[in-house]
Design a protein around this motif. Structure first.
Motif, mmCIF file in Angstrom:
data_model
loop_
_atom_site.group_PDB
_atom_site.id
_atom_site.type_symbol
_atom_site.label_atom_id
_atom_site.label_comp_id
_atom_site.label_asym_id
_atom_site.label_seq_id
_atom_site.Cartn_x
_atom_site.Cartn_y
_atom_site.Cartn_z
ATOM 1 N N CYS A 136 -11.805 2.926 -1.551
ATOM 2 C CA CYS A 136 -10.852 3.609 -0.669
ATOM 3 C C CYS A 136 -9.414 3.466 -1.173
ATOM 4 O O CYS A 136 -8.627 4.398 -1.040
ATOM 5 C CB CYS A 136 -10.928 3.040 0.752
ATOM 6 S SG CYS A 136 -12.439 3.425 1.590
ATOM 7 N N VAL A 137 -9.063 2.303 -1.703
ATOM 8 C CA VAL A 137 -7.642 2.069 -2.010
ATOM 9 C C VAL A 137 -7.265 2.363 -3.465
ATOM 10 O O VAL A 137 -6.087 2.575 -3.754
ATOM 11 C CB VAL A 137 -7.189 0.627 -1.655
ATOM 12 C CG1 VAL A 137 -7.269 0.394 -0.170
ATOM 13 C CG2 VAL A 137 -7.977 -0.405 -2.416
ATOM 14 N N GLU A 138 -8.220 2.374 -4.383
ATOM 15 C CA GLU A 138 -7.871 2.586 -5.799
ATOM 16 C C GLU A 138 -7.212 3.965 -5.981
ATOM 17 O O GLU A 138 -7.772 4.976 -5.559
ATOM 18 C CB GLU A 138 -9.140 2.463 -6.652
ATOM 19 C CG GLU A 138 -8.968 2.807 -8.119
ATOM 20 C CD GLU A 138 -7.915 1.962 -8.833
ATOM 21 O OE1 GLU A 138 -8.165 0.773 -9.034
ATOM 22 O OE2 GLU A 138 -6.846 2.505 -9.188
ATOM 23 N N GLU A 139 -6.044 3.949 -6.586
ATOM 24 C CA GLU A 139 -5.314 5.216 -6.749
ATOM 25 C C GLU A 139 -5.909 6.063 -7.877
ATOM 26 O O GLU A 139 -6.042 7.273 -7.747
ATOM 27 C CB GLU A 139 -3.832 4.939 -7.071
ATOM 28 C CG GLU A 139 -3.076 4.288 -5.932
ATOM 29 C CD GLU A 139 -2.653 5.265 -4.845
ATOM 30 O OE1 GLU A 139 -3.314 6.301 -4.687
ATOM 31 O OE2 GLU A 139 -1.665 4.981 -4.143
ATOM 32 N N LEU B 272 0.832 -1.200 0.000
ATOM 33 C CA LEU B 272 0.000 0.000 0.000
ATOM 34 C C LEU B 272 0.872 1.258 0.000
ATOM 35 O O LEU B 272 1.872 1.335 0.709
ATOM 36 C CB LEU B 272 -0.902 0.017 1.239
ATOM 37 C CG LEU B 272 -2.051 -0.980 1.262
ATOM 38 C CD1 LEU B 272 -2.816 -0.865 2.571
ATOM 39 C CD2 LEU B 272 -3.002 -0.753 0.100
ATOM 40 N N SER B 273 0.441 2.226 -0.804
ATOM 41 C CA SER B 273 1.202 3.469 -0.869
ATOM 42 C C SER B 273 0.844 4.363 0.328
ATOM 43 O O SER B 273 -0.111 4.078 1.057
ATOM 44 C CB SER B 273 0.874 4.190 -2.164
ATOM 45 O OG SER B 273 -0.452 4.663 -2.091
ATOM 46 N N ARG C 180 -14.248 10.660 -4.133
ATOM 47 C CA ARG C 180 -14.007 9.480 -3.284
ATOM 48 C C ARG C 180 -15.186 9.269 -2.330
ATOM 49 O O ARG C 180 -15.640 8.144 -2.129
ATOM 50 C CB ARG C 180 -12.709 9.727 -2.518
ATOM 51 C CG ARG C 180 -12.111 8.528 -1.875
ATOM 52 C CD ARG C 180 -11.383 7.631 -2.829
ATOM 53 N NE ARG C 180 -10.128 8.168 -3.333
ATOM 54 C CZ ARG C 180 -9.307 7.464 -4.091
ATOM 55 N NH1 ARG C 180 -9.614 6.214 -4.430
ATOM 56 N NH2 ARG C 180 -8.195 7.994 -4.539
ATOM 57 N N VAL D 125 -10.479 6.764 7.026
ATOM 58 C CA VAL D 125 -11.759 6.032 7.013
ATOM 59 C C VAL D 125 -11.933 5.271 8.330
ATOM 60 O O VAL D 125 -12.982 5.326 8.973
ATOM 61 C CB VAL D 125 -11.802 5.063 5.813
ATOM 62 C CG1 VAL D 125 -12.945 4.077 5.959
ATOM 63 C CG2 VAL D 125 -11.948 5.832 4.515
ATOM 64 N N SER E 239 -0.443 7.327 0.260
ATOM 65 C CA SER E 239 -1.756 7.968 0.108
ATOM 66 C C SER E 239 -2.873 6.959 0.410
ATOM 67 O O SER E 239 -3.888 7.311 1.011
ATOM 68 C CB SER E 239 -1.912 8.545 -1.290
ATOM 69 O OG SER E 239 -1.893 7.516 -2.242
ATOM 70 N N GLN E 240 -2.661 5.710 0.030
ATOM 71 C CA GLN E 240 -3.674 4.687 0.336
ATOM 72 C C GLN E 240 -3.789 4.498 1.849
ATOM 73 O O GLN E 240 -4.885 4.440 2.406
ATOM 74 C CB GLN E 240 -3.299 3.357 -0.331
ATOM 75 C CG GLN E 240 -3.559 3.343 -1.822
ATOM 76 C CD GLN E 240 -2.998 2.095 -2.476
ATOM 77 O OE1 GLN E 240 -1.914 1.628 -2.122
ATOM 78 N NE2 GLN E 240 -3.713 1.560 -3.440
ATOM 79 N N ARG F 218 -5.606 7.355 3.445
ATOM 80 C CA ARG F 218 -7.064 7.276 3.255
ATOM 81 C C ARG F 218 -7.677 6.230 4.181
ATOM 82 O O ARG F 218 -8.704 6.458 4.810
ATOM 83 C CB ARG F 218 -7.381 6.933 1.800
ATOM 84 C CG ARG F 218 -7.449 8.126 0.880
ATOM 85 C CD ARG F 218 -8.196 7.793 -0.387
ATOM 86 N NE ARG F 218 -7.590 6.726 -1.147
ATOM 87 C CZ ARG F 218 -6.570 6.880 -2.002
ATOM 88 N NH1 ARG F 218 -6.059 8.084 -2.191
ATOM 89 N NH2 ARG F 218 -6.076 5.869 -2.654
ATOM 90 N N LEU F 219 -7.015 5.063 4.252
ATOM 91 C CA LEU F 219 -7.545 3.994 5.102
ATOM 92 C C LEU F 219 -7.570 4.432 6.565
ATOM 93 O O LEU F 219 -8.522 4.158 7.293
ATOM 94 C CB LEU F 219 -6.691 2.728 4.953
ATOM 95 C CG LEU F 219 -6.842 1.976 3.632
ATOM 96 C CD1 LEU F 219 -5.876 0.812 3.571
ATOM 97 C CD2 LEU F 219 -8.269 1.456 3.468
#
Lengths: 528, 100, 109
Positions: free
Chosen positions: B69-72, A4-5, B17, A15, A7-8, A11-12
């Motif tokens: 959530c994870v899709e770039e 996972l990057s 998003r 959330v 930015s991912q 976001r997680l």
């Protein structure tokens, strides 16, 4: 997870954190009440002073039901449902199906007879849409309230169900996002919280409990949201496509066994013989019984048994109503065994833990308690990261008030129930007790001191409420311990003892200075 | 056209998003479940095509939600979620009206 | 599948988990304890010891035992892991008086 990057991950984390913050308190309410509701049946038995008869369906049932059926008009004989209450009384409910003008739905309409489980003497009789009146068919207002609180947070249908369904989804989402965020789940599986009162300690506690509870957090959230959404949202939509909106066709395909209509008159087979045969076949007691088309040649007797030893699903045996022949086991959905049915049958036991007696229920209570810990520790962690802001410190206080206030309010509901039992309506005073208990905790939380003083006050309050509860129960005419032992009322004795032990533990916990900060502990005082 | 859409989405990444993971995930999961009875085998008792989507709705939602959530690439995310929802919605509508 | 068999299976898995917890390298490092020199096969044997009762339950019943085991081990595993390694564990371990399987071998060189 490693892939996972940044930015991912960001976001997680957002959330995971925000969904927990926005819905966390409600989720805690659903999970905590669910943890208690695992033992709903036993709580009902305890609250009504034990069951006078532990197996009213296994005695002379035929002699109690047949005279009632014989004097009913034909319309009410479409189905006769029979089950025992927590008190050991019998509910016999001959009914038809009619549209309830209040809900606009087809519901069961008939006359509910409450009979003494041993003698068969009529104790009460009520006519109408019976399942809209819990006071008619439930023995314990306390059980009814606690289950309702868990299932729909006491919010009217369908909104309450939709709300708890969303909370179930948020539990799943928190589980999955937490799993994806945690890079070293296996490596950290045995790492206890580092000592001290640091941020990392709070993080360790949350992560450790969440890692061990991950599977069941997901499973309980998933099965819970299924129960909430299936009847309210999913099934109506899917049936539109699969059956063109034909509810009758859907019911017939999914639930109703195939019966060729035969309205010729015929006497019903001996119920007691059928029950004995069914019990011998399945090996567990009958808990629910429905006679279809009493007095007709196409009569059927349906018996629901608790899961046989070693299995998870309840069993429904079907017998011919005229000659008492065993016709087979009816799957929960469909008319023959299928993969869909096998999956469907798993949902209930996996959600409730109701399949291997007190052992599985006790494990589910442990899982529920672990989930509560995960939710509360997660919210505390969130607040600790932001404790410089007064708003978040206020939220932290709300977390503490809810953490202790909810169990206190549930105990207050029990007080409302017992105190109103002799002279007032427990179905009114049980929820009222909950509200008063919750208000009392909010008042204590709002006006009492801050930090650990507040926590210790809450623990003492809850501890005192637990210790006094069995005394109030007995003072209000409940079964005393000598009689409970003599009559073998295990539920009465074990719940009383559990409350006493819990109360003593809470008092000890209130005086002990903990190493760290267990669940529900105060947030540290802001730096002066 | 694609480039313009990409620019429009990238200009409001947070809103996109939110829409995808919020109403988008709910709609896609429900439409996917509604279309499932058409292509799933009915199984031994003739009910599997109804029971599986009924049970799996929360799981489908979770998959779509986490994906959103994870899709770039927001463009790909919109294409996958809206595309799935559109195809499933269309199939379900055709089944409902009796075309298939 | 008797209740006793399920309880025994959970107890056996919990004991194996305790062995894994006591020797867990990161746990020991975090709490400043000296590492235990364990062979890889010992760890794998303990992991098998955790899972074997579950396989047994799965094979010998209708799934109820296995599901209870999953839930119970989730709780007991958490309980074990959450316990901070405190001083009393160390002397017991050194004296070889503990009931945990690694009590003897941890007193190594």
């Amino acid at each position: 997870m490693k892939s996972l990057s940044q930015s991912q991950l960001k976001r997680l984390t957002a959330v995971h954190g925000w969904s927990g913050t926005v819905l966390g308190l409600l989720l805690y309410a659903v999970v905590a009440t669910g943890t208690v509701a695992v033992f709903a049946h036993e709580i009902a038995e305890w609250s009504v002073g034990g069951a006078k008869n532990h197996a009213p369906l296994a005695g002379d049932l035929d002699g109690k039901v047949r005279p009632i059926a014989e004097r009913m008009t034909k319309g009410y004989l479409e189905e006769i449902a029979i089950w025992a209450t927590a008190k050991g009384d019998l509910n016999v409910f001959p009914h038809a199906h009619a549209r309830n003008p209040e809900s606009g739905k087809i519901e069961n309409y008939g006359t509910l007879f409450r009979l003494d489980g041993t003698t068969g003497a009529e104790l009460a009789r009520n006519e109408g849409f019976v399942f809209t009146k819990p006071e008619w068919f439930e023995a314990s207002a306390l059980e009814d309230f606690l289950v309702d609180l868990h299932v729909q947070l006491y919010v009217p249908r369908p909104w309450g169900l939709i709300l708890t369904g969303i909370l179930g989804l948020s539990m799943m989402a928190a589980g999955v996002t937490g799993f994806l965020m945690h890079r070293h789940l296996i490596r950290d599986l045995f790492v206890a919280a580092r000592p001290g009162n640091r941020l990392v300690t709070a993080r360790d506690r949350h992560v450790l409990a969440a890692s061990w509870g991950l599977l069941f957090a997901f499973l309980l959230g998933f099965t819970g949201s299924f129960f909430s959404f299936a009847a309210t949202v999913s099934l109506p939509l899917i049936s539109q496509v699969a059956f063109g909106g034909d509810q009758k066709a859907m019911r017939e395909t999914l639930y109703e066994p195939a019966v060729t209509p035969d309205p010729r008159p015929a006497a019903l087979a001996d119920l007691d013989a059928v029950i004995a045969r069914s019990t011998a076949l399945t090996g567990t007691p009958v808990r629910f019984l429905v006679v279809d088309h009493y007095g007709r040649a196409d009569a059927r007797i349906n018996l629901w048994h608790m899961p046989p030893q070693g299995t998870l699903a309840w069993v429904r045996n079907v017998f011919d109503g005229t000659d008492g022949r065993f016709l087979g086991v009816k799957p929960r959905v469909g008319r023959q065994p299928s993969a869909g049915n096998a999956l469907y049958e798993l949902i209930w036991p996996l959600h409730t833990g109701d399949f291997a007696g007190p052992l599985s229920k006790a494990v589910w209570v442990g899982l529920g308690a672990a989930m509560c810990y995960v939710i509360l520790s997660g919210m505390q962690l969130w607040v600790r990261r932001r404790e410089e802001a007064a708003l978040w410190r206020g939220f932290g206080r709300a977390v503490t008030i809810t953490a202790y206030g909810l169990p206190f309010a549930m105990t207050a509901a029990a007080y409302g129930f017992f105190l109103s039992l002799p002279a007032a309506d427990p179905f009114y005073w049980t929820p009222m007790g909950f509200v008063l208990g919750a208000l009392a905790c909010i008042a204590v939380g709002a006006f009492a001191g801050d930090g650990s003083g507040l926590i210790q006050r809450f623990r003492r309050l809850l501890g005192a409420a637990c210790i006094v509860l069995p005394i109030v129960r007995m003072a209000m005419g409940g079964l005393d311990w000598a009689d409970a032992v003599a009559q073998g009322q295990g539920a009465v004795l074990s719940f009383d003892l559990m409350f006493l032990v819990l109360g003593v533990l809470l008092f000890r916990w209130a005086t002990r200075q903990p190493h760290g900060r267990p669940a529900g502990d105060p947030l540290p005082e802001p730096a002066e | 056209m694609t480039e313009r859409l990409r620019r429009a989405l990238d200009a409001r990444p947070r809103l996109t998003r939110w829409l995808l993971a919020g109403p988008g995930a709910v709609a896609a999961a429900l439409l996917f479940a509604m279309a499932m009875p058409i292509w799933l085998p009915k199984g031994a008792a003739g009910i599997d095509n109804i029971v599986f989507p009924l049970i799996l709705v929360p799981l489908i939602w979770a998959v779509v939600f986490v994906y959103a959530c994870v899709e770039e690439s927001l463009l790909r995310c919109v294409a996958v979620i809206c595309g799935t929802a559109a195809v499933c919605g269309l199939t379900a509508a055709m089944a409902f009206t009796g075309w298939i | 599948m008797s209740i006793l068999a399920i309880v025994a299976a959970v107890a056996a898995s919990t004991a194996a988990l305790a062995y894994l917890a006591l020797g867990n390298a990161k746990r020991r490092r975090v709490f400043g304890l000296p590492p235990l020199e364990r062979k890889a096969w010992q760890t794998w044997l303990a992991i098998s010891g955790v899972l074997a009762p579950a396989v047994f339950l799965l094979n010998s019943g209708g799934g109820a035992g296995f599901v209870v085991w999953c839930g119970a081990v989730s709780v007991t595993g958490w309980g074990l892991a959450a316990m901070t390694p405190t001083k009393p564990i160390v002397p017991r371990r050194r004296n070889g008086g503990g009931t945990k399987p690694d009590a003897a071998q941890s007193s190594g060189p």
